[in-house]
Design an enzyme around this catalytic site. Structure first.
Site, PDB file in Angstrom:
ATOM      1  N   ALA A   1      -1.166   8.470  -4.561  1.00 27.11           N
ATOM      2  CA  ALA A   1      -1.690   8.667  -5.913  1.00 27.11           C
ATOM      3  C   ALA A   1      -0.661   9.260  -6.875  1.00 27.11           C
ATOM      4  O   ALA A   1      -0.656   8.934  -8.064  1.00 27.11           O
ATOM      5  CB  ALA A   1      -2.923   9.574  -5.861  1.00 27.11           C
TER       6      ALA A   1
ATOM      7  N   THR B   1       0.220   9.031 -11.327  1.00 22.34           N
ATOM      8  CA  THR B   1      -0.315  10.045 -12.249  1.00 22.34           C
ATOM      9  C   THR B   1       0.375   9.966 -13.613  1.00 22.34           C
ATOM     10  O   THR B   1      -0.270  10.179 -14.637  1.00 22.34           O
ATOM     11  CB  THR B   1      -0.178  11.471 -11.683  1.00 22.34           C
ATOM     12  OG1 THR B   1       1.146  11.650 -11.189  1.00 22.34           O
ATOM     13  CG2 THR B   1      -1.162  11.719 -10.573  1.00 22.34           C
TER      14      THR B   1
ATOM     15  N   ARG C   1      -8.341  13.902  -6.312  1.00 21.67           N
ATOM     16  CA  ARG C   1      -8.536  15.237  -5.753  1.00 21.67           C
ATOM     17  C   ARG C   1      -8.218  16.335  -6.760  1.00 21.67           C
ATOM     18  O   ARG C   1      -8.467  17.496  -6.527  1.00 21.67           O
ATOM     19  CB  ARG C   1      -7.660  15.434  -4.509  1.00 21.67           C
ATOM     20  CG  ARG C   1      -8.122  14.585  -3.345  1.00 21.67           C
ATOM     21  CD  ARG C   1      -7.232  14.773  -2.132  1.00 21.67           C
ATOM     22  NE  ARG C   1      -7.594  13.841  -1.090  1.00 21.67           N
ATOM     23  CZ  ARG C   1      -7.162  12.582  -1.023  1.00 21.67           C
ATOM     24  NH1 ARG C   1      -6.333  12.130  -1.937  1.00 21.67           N
ATOM     25  NH2 ARG C   1      -7.545  11.787  -0.054  1.00 21.67           N
TER      26      ARG C   1
ATOM     27  N   GLN D   1      -0.922   3.473  -0.753  1.00 16.45           N
ATOM     28  CA  GLN D   1      -2.321   3.871  -0.595  1.00 16.45           C
ATOM     29  C   GLN D   1      -3.111   3.540  -1.865  1.00 16.45           C
ATOM     30  O   GLN D   1      -4.319   3.719  -1.893  1.00 16.45           O
ATOM     31  CB  GLN D   1      -2.413   5.384  -0.354  1.00 16.45           C
ATOM     32  CG  GLN D   1      -1.753   5.862   0.915  1.00 16.45           C
ATOM     33  CD  GLN D   1      -1.754   7.379   0.986  1.00 16.45           C
ATOM     34  OE1 GLN D   1      -0.889   8.050   0.413  1.00 16.45           O
ATOM     35  NE2 GLN D   1      -2.724   7.944   1.679  1.00 16.45           N
TER      36      GLN D   1
ATOM     37  N   ASP E   1      -4.439   0.389  -7.427  1.00 22.74           N
ATOM     38  CA  ASP E   1      -4.414   0.189  -8.881  1.00 22.74           C
ATOM     39  C   ASP E   1      -3.606  -1.023  -9.351  1.00 22.74           C
ATOM     40  O   ASP E   1      -3.610  -1.343 -10.538  1.00 22.74           O
ATOM     41  CB  ASP E   1      -3.906   1.455  -9.585  1.00 22.74           C
ATOM     42  CG  ASP E   1      -2.537   1.920  -9.074  1.00 22.74           C
ATOM     43  OD1 ASP E   1      -1.685   1.063  -8.752  1.00 22.74           O
ATOM     44  OD2 ASP E   1      -2.322   3.147  -9.005  1.00 22.74           O
TER      45      ASP E   1
ATOM     46  N   HIS F   1      -5.172   0.588   1.596  1.00 21.72           N
ATOM     47  CA  HIS F   1      -6.544   0.924   1.226  1.00 21.72           C
ATOM     48  C   HIS F   1      -7.200  -0.205   0.436  1.00 21.72           C
ATOM     49  O   HIS F   1      -8.150   0.012  -0.312  1.00 21.72           O
ATOM     50  CB  HIS F   1      -6.593   2.229   0.419  1.00 21.72           C
ATOM     51  CG  HIS F   1      -6.238   3.440   1.231  1.00 21.72           C
ATOM     52  ND1 HIS F   1      -6.120   4.699   0.687  1.00 21.72           N
ATOM     53  CD2 HIS F   1      -5.975   3.590   2.554  1.00 21.72           C
ATOM     54  CE1 HIS F   1      -5.788   5.558   1.644  1.00 21.72           C
ATOM     55  NE2 HIS F   1      -5.686   4.919   2.780  1.00 21.72           N
TER      56      HIS F   1
ATOM     57  N   CYS G   1     -23.841 -17.281  -1.218  1.00 21.99           N
ATOM     58  CA  CYS G   1     -24.979 -16.819  -0.402  1.00 21.99           C
ATOM     59  C   CYS G   1     -25.899 -15.838  -1.122  1.00 21.99           C
ATOM     60  O   CYS G   1     -26.948 -15.477  -0.580  1.00 21.99           O
ATOM     61  CB  CYS G   1     -24.469 -16.206   0.907  1.00 21.99           C
ATOM     62  SG  CYS G   1     -23.820 -14.532   0.741  1.00 21.99           S
TER      63      CYS G   1
ATOM     64  N   SER H   1       2.517  10.973  -2.003  1.00 24.61           N
ATOM     65  CA  SER H   1       1.483  10.999  -0.960  1.00 24.61           C
ATOM     66  C   SER H   1       1.604  12.301  -0.190  1.00 24.61           C
ATOM     67  O   SER H   1       2.700  12.699   0.184  1.00 24.61           O
ATOM     68  CB  SER H   1       1.643   9.836   0.016  1.00 24.61           C
ATOM     69  OG  SER H   1       0.766  10.012   1.135  1.00 24.61           O
TER      70      SER H   1
HETATM   71 ZN   LIG Z   1     -21.567 -14.660   0.269  1.00 22.74          ZN
END
Ligand SMILES: [Zn+2]
Length: 251
Positions: free
Chosen positions: A24, A28, A36, A101, A104, A119, A156, A194
């Site tokens: 992160a 910044t 956090r 991580q 963005d 992530h 679906c 990090s």
């Molecule tokens: Zn679906």
């Protein structure tokens, strides 16, 4: 243990295979608050609750009320000098794999197309029931067109989510394996923004150091690896990386 941009430049220029890991703190300076940190979005919401698989499955309207404005916020910010320096160092072959991580997309927008996003990523929408995928713009359009704000799968009908990994969701295998392979190949790992506390990235420094490699760490906060790294920097990521790039360019 030393800590200037010149030390970092020297370490990178000596490296056979340097990789970079970002968290992160690299974003910044682009105006994305670390969740956090005080005053962040997460003070109003409990992240374990609202950005969780459980909320997505049980209350998709609540999930999307939180998630939809975040997508706009992230689209409104721009890469900073740290993202740009990393992309340029990759182009020059000074840095190899980039593991992040962050979800963005700022690395991609700065020119690092192949970041390993452990992530997940805000580049797409996915259906967990049938695997149907859509680009992020289409996911946003589906959300905005829905009366309840919940985008639904055209194949679906199930509610869709973005590619960002939620609390309680499995991490993406392909990215995790790529991150571990990069760490095994590396003789230098540069860590930017990090704190190295969260899996899977918490396991990566040990692989590099265990293989005889060296660490450089550029963060404002402490990390568990501070006394085992070769270069330790505390400045702002954009400033330090721009200076490092300049030294490598002129040297
Ligand atoms: Zn679906």
């Amino acid at each position: 243990m030393t800590g200037t941009a010149a030390d970092l430049a020297a370490l990178l220029s000596e490296a056979r295979h340097a990789i970079v890991l970002t968290g992160a703190g690299v974003s910044t300076e682009s105006g994305i608050p670390d969740f956090r940190s005080a005053g962040g979005l997460w003070e109003e919401y409990d992240p374990m609750e609202v950005a969780s698989m459980r909320t997505f499955m049980n209350d998709p309207q609540r999930f999307w009320r939180f998630h939809r404005p975040r997508i706009d916020m992230l689209a409104s910010v721009a890469p900073n000098a740290a993202h740009r320096a990393i992309a340029e160092l990759q182009r020059r072959g000074v840095l190899h794999e980039l593991i992040t991580q962050n979800i963005d997309r700022l690395h991609a927008r700065a020119g690092s197309e192949d970041a390993i996003e452990v992530h997940g990523s805000l580049d797409r929408g996915v259906c967990l029931r049938c695997d149907h995928g859509v680009p992020i713009d289409e996911l946003v359009a589906l959300a905005d067109a829905a009366a309840d704000g919940v985008p639904r799968c055209a194949a679906c009908g199930f509610q869709m989510k973005s590619g960002v990994i939620l609390f309680g969701e499995m991490l993406p295998d392909v990215a995790i394996n790529a991150a571990y392979a990069a760490a095994h190949a590396a003789d230098v790992m540069l860590v930017i923004g990090s704190s190295l506390l969260v899996a899977p990235v918490s396991g990566l420094p040990g692989i590099v150091v265990g293989g005889g490699g060296r660490l450089a760490i550029l963060t404002e906060s402490e990390t568990p690896w501070d006394d085992r790294c070769t270069v330790r920097l505390h400045g702002r990521a954009g400033e330090v990386m721009a200076e490092t790039l300049e030294i490598l360019t002129s040297g």
